[in-house]
Design an enzyme around this catalytic site. Structure first.
Site, PDB file in Angstrom:
ATOM      1  N   ASP A  55      23.229   1.536   6.014  1.00  8.18           N
ATOM      2  CA  ASP A  55      24.338   1.961   6.866  1.00  8.18           C
ATOM      3  C   ASP A  55      23.906   2.901   7.983  1.00  8.18           C
ATOM      4  OD1 ASP A  55      26.367   0.527   5.617  1.00  8.18           O
ATOM      5  OD2 ASP A  55      26.891   2.152   4.243  1.00  8.18           O
TER       6      ASP A  55
ATOM      7  N   LYS B 112      33.130   6.150   8.026  1.00  3.99           N
ATOM      8  CA  LYS B 112      33.475   4.784   8.448  1.00  3.99           C
ATOM      9  C   LYS B 112      34.339   4.125   7.375  1.00  3.99           C
ATOM     10  CE  LYS B 112      30.981   2.319   5.364  1.00  3.99           C
ATOM     11  NZ  LYS B 112      31.570   1.376   4.387  1.00  3.99           N
TER      12      LYS B 112
ATOM     13  N   GLY C 181      29.419   8.554   3.939  1.00  9.06           N
ATOM     14  CA  GLY C 181      29.285   9.962   4.284  1.00  9.06           C
ATOM     15  C   GLY C 181      27.845  10.438   4.313  1.00  9.06           C
ATOM     16  N   GLY C 182      27.050  10.063   3.316  1.00  7.95           N
ATOM     17  CA  GLY C 182      25.647  10.458   3.294  1.00  7.95           C
ATOM     18  C   GLY C 182      24.869   9.851   4.438  1.00  7.95           C
ATOM     19  N   SER C 183      25.136   8.582   4.723  1.00  6.94           N
ATOM     20  CA  SER C 183      24.454   7.909   5.837  1.00  6.94           C
ATOM     21  C   SER C 183      24.862   8.515   7.172  1.00  6.94           C
ATOM     22  CB  SER C 183      24.778   6.413   5.821  1.00  6.94           C
ATOM     23  OG  SER C 183      24.231   5.791   4.681  1.00  6.94           O
TER      24      SER C 183
ATOM     25  N   ALA D 286      32.271   7.454  -1.794  1.00  6.21           N
ATOM     26  CA  ALA D 286      33.636   6.988  -1.541  1.00  6.21           C
ATOM     27  C   ALA D 286      33.720   5.666  -0.807  1.00  6.21           C
ATOM     28  CB  ALA D 286      34.383   8.052  -0.734  1.00  6.21           C
TER      29      ALA D 286
END
Length: 289
Positions: free
Chosen positions: A137, A11, A102-104, A98
């Protein structure tokens, strides 16, 4: 069903405002979130042997209990009393640390996938309530698309997809601590706030110009001060024809919005050529879930 595949889409924040800090340490936010077509792939397979096993092509990611994927799987399987095991294989493309969730996104994809793989019967809203225990997130990442996000990020109001456009997305080779950025923001004394309501109205009206001219992120005031390369990338994107450019989340990823695909691709080429970032993508908005 013994095996399932899920895509985890990254996102960006088209707009990000911080209204203040709660007593529990979380910050009150108003954001417009948008998925982009930069994604990770996750394969999940049921196993007779109990336990959660993770394989990934990225050496920097832990494969055990410290991984958010593991925590998401453990949360659902414990909640439903699943006695079997699962093997999860992650192919990583979204840049790490970043500002692109990405992890979420990976954790949300695991929750969606396991819900189907083990026929757990969770409704979307139930997955979101569970997910917020692990990260603010995750409720958004479970559904993706274009959303006004409020509270700590868990209060979501759908928006129509923005008009078609093209993106240059660049993550410079620096790591930014979200905790450090928020601790140095001083949210209660901010004198400028992006026009989130005006941006949402522009999106509803299909007005790309109105959306881009209101793009703003209060966290830039912290991150860009410590990492000048963020402004360098934004300036290059604008020189290459971007309607506007902005940092996503707490950074350091920067994106530029273009009406011309070739301009977006040229910006990607220029960023790589000038050594401003190695992880650079030509992308678009997407509302896939």
């Amino acid at each position: 069903m013994n095996r399932i595949h899920q895509r985890a889409y990254g996102k960006i924040n088209i707009g990000l405002d911080v209204l203040g800090r709660r007593e529990n340490g979380y910050h009150e936010v108003r954001m417009i979130m948008q998925t982009v077509d930069i994604y990770d792939d996750l394969e999940m397979e049921r196993t007779a042997q109990p336990g959660i096993r993770i394989q990934t092509d990225h050496q920097a990611l832990p494969a055990g209990r410290d991984n958010l994927i593991y925590k998401a799987a453990e949360l659902l399987m414990r909640d439903k009393g699943i006695a079997e095991g699962v093997e999860i294989t992650l192919t990583k493309r979204i840049p790490i640390a970043a500002g692109m969730a990405g992890g979420s996104a990976d954790a949300a994809a695991v929750m969606r996938g396991l819900n189907r793989l083990f026929d757990m019967g969770y409704r979307t809203e139930e997955l979101q309530k569970l997910g917020v225990r692990l990260g603010a997130d995750i409720p958004y990442c479970i559904v993706g698309g274009t959303m006004l996000s409020e509270g700590i990020g868990e209060i979501l109001s759908p928006l129509p997809a923005p008009p078609m456009c093209y993106l240059a997305v660049a993550k410079p080779d620096i790591d930014v601590s979200t905790k450090f950025v928020y601790e140095n923001l001083h949210a209660d004394s901010l004198t400028w706030h992006p026009d989130i309501d005006g941006m949402a109205d522009a999106i509803r009206a299909g007005n790309l110009q109105g959306m881009t001219e209101r793009m703003g992120n209060v966290l830039e005031m912290v991150t860009a001060r410590f990492y000048p390369i963020i402004e360098e990338i934004k300036e290059l994107m604008r020189r290459e024809g971007a309607m506007n450019a902005l940092m996503s989340g707490s950074g350091p990823t920067v994106f530029g919005v273009y009406t011309n695909q070739e301009q977006a691709k040229r910006a990607v080429w220029r960023i790589e050529r000038e050594g401003l970032a190695k992880q650079v993508f030509a992308a678009t908005f997407c509302n896939p879930i």
